[in-house]
Every structure is written in C-alpha cells, then in structure tokens.
Design a protein around this motif. Structure first.
Motif, PDB file in Angstrom:
ATOM      1  N   PHE A   1       3.297  -4.965   0.722  1.00 53.88           N
ATOM      2  CA  PHE A   1       4.216  -4.973  -0.423  1.00 53.88           C
ATOM      3  C   PHE A   1       4.586  -6.417  -0.715  1.00 53.88           C
ATOM      4  O   PHE A   1       4.257  -7.322   0.055  1.00 53.88           O
ATOM      5  CB  PHE A   1       5.468  -4.133  -0.117  1.00 53.88           C
ATOM      6  CG  PHE A   1       6.216  -4.559   1.104  1.00 53.88           C
ATOM      7  CD1 PHE A   1       7.148  -5.589   1.059  1.00 53.88           C
ATOM      8  CD2 PHE A   1       5.997  -3.928   2.325  1.00 53.88           C
ATOM      9  CE1 PHE A   1       7.826  -5.982   2.201  1.00 53.88           C
ATOM     10  CE2 PHE A   1       6.675  -4.315   3.467  1.00 53.88           C
ATOM     11  CZ  PHE A   1       7.593  -5.346   3.405  1.00 53.88           C
ATOM     12  N   ASP A   2       5.282  -6.611  -1.809  1.00 52.36           N
ATOM     13  CA  ASP A   2       5.677  -7.966  -2.170  1.00 52.36           C
ATOM     14  C   ASP A   2       7.176  -8.018  -2.463  1.00 52.36           C
ATOM     15  O   ASP A   2       7.878  -7.004  -2.359  1.00 52.36           O
ATOM     16  CB  ASP A   2       4.860  -8.466  -3.361  1.00 52.36           C
ATOM     17  CG  ASP A   2       4.957  -7.537  -4.559  1.00 52.36           C
ATOM     18  OD1 ASP A   2       5.941  -6.767  -4.636  1.00 52.36           O
ATOM     19  OD2 ASP A   2       4.057  -7.575  -5.412  1.00 52.36           O
ATOM     20  N   ASN A   3       7.632  -9.212  -2.827  1.00 53.51           N
ATOM     21  CA  ASN A   3       9.070  -9.379  -3.103  1.00 53.51           C
ATOM     22  C   ASN A   3       9.536  -8.536  -4.284  1.00 53.51           C
ATOM     23  O   ASN A   3      10.683  -8.120  -4.343  1.00 53.51           O
ATOM     24  CB  ASN A   3       9.391 -10.852  -3.362  1.00 53.51           C
ATOM     25  CG  ASN A   3       9.444 -11.639  -2.066  1.00 53.51           C
ATOM     26  OD1 ASN A   3      10.006 -11.176  -1.071  1.00 53.51           O
ATOM     27  ND2 ASN A   3       8.847 -12.820  -2.061  1.00 53.51           N
ATOM     28  N   HIS A   4       8.622  -8.273  -5.240  1.00 51.40           N
ATOM     29  CA  HIS A   4       9.000  -7.437  -6.383  1.00 51.40           C
ATOM     30  C   HIS A   4       9.412  -6.052  -5.909  1.00 51.40           C
ATOM     31  O   HIS A   4      10.367  -5.467  -6.414  1.00 51.40           O
ATOM     32  CB  HIS A   4       7.830  -7.297  -7.372  1.00 51.40           C
ATOM     33  CG  HIS A   4       7.445  -8.573  -8.029  1.00 51.40           C
ATOM     34  ND1 HIS A   4       8.335  -9.342  -8.734  1.00 51.40           N
ATOM     35  CD2 HIS A   4       6.249  -9.216  -8.085  1.00 51.40           C
ATOM     36  CE1 HIS A   4       7.710 -10.412  -9.197  1.00 51.40           C
ATOM     37  NE2 HIS A   4       6.452 -10.358  -8.819  1.00 51.40           N
TER      38      HIS A   4
END
Lengths: 299, 127
Positions: A54-57
């Motif tokens: 996953f990412d920061n978004h």
C-alpha cells in the motif's frame, strides 16, 4: 398554496408508530455506521501484518474515512438523543483534530515510512479514550438510557412468550397505524433464534425486566425495561457477511455473570459493557443469538 | 519451458517497486521498477516489456498516459493498472482504453501475480 400553508402551520408530532419506526431505523443506522467504523479499524490493523502493498494515499484515505465514519455515528446518536449531543460532537472534533498526518518515518529505520504512518493511524483510531472504541463508548452511554421503551408500549402486542412486548414494523403487519396488527407468530428471524432456547438464565432473575422488541424480518432491536441505563440487544441477520451484526449493551450490575457468547468483542463504557460480533459465519451468529436468548429471555 | 517475462513496474511511491520487485522476481521473470512515468517510457522505447504494471495517479505522466503510449508502441504488451481508493472510476476508463486489468491498493503480491499469470497466458496464446 393554501394547502401547503395549512400543512406547514399544522405540523404535528409524529404518530407513535412513526416514532417507533424512526427510532428503530435510526438506531439500526447507528449500528450500521458503527460496524463500518469497526471494519475500517480492522482493515488498517490487518494491513499492518506486512503482507500487503500500500502507499501513503491508502493510509491518508483510511484515516479520513474513519474520521468521517465517526461523524456519521455521532450524527445518528444525536438524532436519536438530541439533548447533550454537543458533548459527542466535541469528542468527535477532538478525535478528528488528533488525526496523524504523514509522512512518517520509523525511528529505528526498520519499517518503511508507509508502515510507520499506518501504525500511527491504527494507534490513533483504536487506542485510548479518543479513538473509535472510545467514541463508541461515549455514544452508546449517551443513547442507550434514552431509548425509552415505555414510549411505545401501547403499540405492542404480546410475543407469545411472557415478558416481551412486540412491535412488528414490517409494513404488512403495521399497515393500519391506528390499529396494531393482531397477535401473530414472531416473524423476526433474530428474535425467533433468541426465543428458541429462551430459558430464563441467571440474567433474568437479576434483571426482573420485561422487554420491548421492535422487529423486522431480518432485524431486531430488543430493549430491556425497568433499568436506569437500559439493556439492549440488537441484531441484523440477513445472511450477508457485509451487513450481519449483533450488538449488546449491558449496564453495570444488570447481570451477575458474563452473558456474552464466545467470539464477542467487548468494550467497557462508563455505564456498562458493550459487546458485538460481525464478520462471522452465519451459523455462529445464529448460535450467538440462541445463547443470548437463553441467558436473558424468559421461558 | 515457458519463456520468462519482462515486467515493468511504475509507481511514484517507492514502497511499491521496492516490495514488488523481489516478489515478482521469485518466479524467474525480469522486473524493472520506475518511480517516474517519463523515464519508464524512455526505457520502454529502448526495449519493450511484455507486461507493464503502473499506478494510475502519479505526478507528471500519469498511468493513463503510460497506458496510451505503451499500447501505441506495442499492442501486444499487457498493461495492468494499480488504483487507490478513490480512483475506481478512472480504472474503468483505463479498461475502456485497453488496459488488461486493474488491481486496487492495498493488495498482496500474490494477488498481482495471479493477474500477471492471466496476462501471460493471454500473451502466450497470441490474443
């Protein structure tokens, strides 16, 4: 135009059956929003396992969604019980103000920044008084004592078992608001399951309470009478893992023994203990309702 | 023996390439990762890839532009779109423009591997 003015000027209080429907529907909405909030908390915790990419978004979107969900819960609670609702909004605002803002870095340098950010968000939404469970505790302490089962008793029929006043909200059953439906078999699946083994366990003697049951075929809102803080068991059991949910609130001192079935999550509140289960196999939910019925309902 | 795939991964979030590269290389495929769509397209111009996995929301050249330029240069390449929470509609648009499939973050590497295997089967069948 005259008709419109007459309608506006003649605005009157809703009929008791309408008020019962509104109370039932809004309480169910509160439970749905609670379930959604708990789902988000669980989703974030699961992603911390390390198996996911996953990412920061994602983390920022999760935090925003939780904040919004907390607002929806408070809104429902304040609609149900307006007086004192300001405290709930302040609790929600305090929660929202503490939202972690990324990016984060792991001081030990072991985890990626995204994982460090998610760990902060999970801590924010699940730990302490200003968290989802903390806000839930405040909300249900606020709402439960004001559910006022007595208000709707005149509409009720006997469920066929002593001590339960039943209001079947299924449209066919309540077509004539002036005349509640004639006594009929229990058509609510959750209540049927609770009555299946209703045997007058330890809780019954302690409570000495009778009950008001607001029902629809797949839903139950069972409100205990005769206690200052109330006892509530609510369930939706339609066979969908996305919506099925059982929630129980037990005030301190209402029962001497733990009545929660296996698998229930528990959370202490100022007034009592709330427990819930969802995301479980249908047969487990059915067993949980039968267990609850056996513990709290009369024979 | 099946021919190994050349896979390109494009995502401006460093964690995605960093985690995907070792996971996808386990299958013996060649994996190159990029955080910048423009550099990725320059590299694609040098040597086409069988499969391009690209995030849709990126600064500069976004995933839709990557999709269009890759398919314009190599119609046999399968493009898999990675989407975030709020971009499902855009993912649908990407499918309409010829993307092979899309996968939503967060995901497990095994989930992406399953999509890549479907794409590889399509490549081998020549469709």
């Amino acid at each position: 135009m005259l008709d419109l003015l007459k309608r506006v000027a003649g605005k009157r209080e809703a009929r008791p059956l309408t008020r019962a429907r509104l109370s039932f529907t809004r309480f169910r909405k509160l439970l749905e929003n609670t379930r959604a909030a708990l789902n988000l908390v669980e989703d974030g915790s699961e992603k911390l396992s390390g198996d996911y990419i996953f990412d920061n978004h994602y983390v920022a979107a999760l935090a925003d969604a939780v904040k919004e969900q907390a607002g929806r819960m408070v809104y429902d609670a304040v609609v149900l019980a307006p007086e004192g609702g300001q405290d709930l909004w302040e609790a929600r605002d305090e929660f929202a103000a503490a939202i972690p803002k990324g990016p984060f870095s792991d001081p030990a340098g072991v985890r990626e920044p995204e994982y460090a950010f998610l760990a902060e968000v999970v801590r924010w939404m699940s730990e302490g008084e200003s968290s989802i469970p903390g806000i839930m505790a405040k909300i249900y302490d606020h709402v439960i004592p004001k559910l006022a089962p007595e208000e709707f008793l005149a509409l009720a029929e006997n469920a066929g078992r002593g001590g339960i006043a039943l209001i079947d909200l299924w449209p066919k059953a309540a077509a004539d608001p002036a005349k509640p439906a004639a006594p009929s078999p229990v058509r609510s699946r959750p209540l049927s399951l609770m009555l299946m083994e209703g045997g007058g366990g330890a809780a019954r003697e302690a409570l000495e309470a009778s009950w008001l049951a607001l029902t629809e075929p797949e839903s139950l809102d069972l409100r205990g009478r005769g206690l200052p803080a109330g006892i509530v068991a609510a369930a939706t059991l339609g066979g969908s893992m996305d919506t099925d949910f059982i929630f129980v609130f037990v005030p301190h001192g209402a029962v001497s023994a733990d009545l929660f079935p296996p698998g229930f999550h528990r959370q202490k509140t100022g007034l009592g203990v709330m427990g819930w289960i969802y995301d479980a196999a249908h047969k487990d939910l059915e067993a949980a309702l039968a267990h609850l019925g056996k513990r709290v309902l009369p024979t | 023996m099946e021919q190994k795939l050349r896979i390109m991964v494009i995502d401006d979030e460093n964690i995605v390439g960093k985690r995907l590269k070792p996971a996808l290389e386990k299958g013996g495929d060649t994996v190159e990762t990029f955080e910048d769509g423009r550099k990725a397209l320059e590299r694609f111009g040098e040597a086409p890839f069988d499969i391009v996995v690209t995030d849709i929301r990126m600064d500069g050249i976004d995933g839709l532009e990557v999709l269009e330029q890759v398919l314009a240069r190599s119609s046999a390449t399968k493009v898999i779109i990675i989407t975030g929470y709020a971009t499902v509609e855009v993912a649908r648009e990407a499918l309409a423009k010829g993307a092979f499939d899309f996968i939503a973050k967060p995901f497990k590497p095994a989930d992406l591997r399953a999509v890549i295997e479907k794409a590889a089967a399509r490549i081998r069948s020549g469709k």
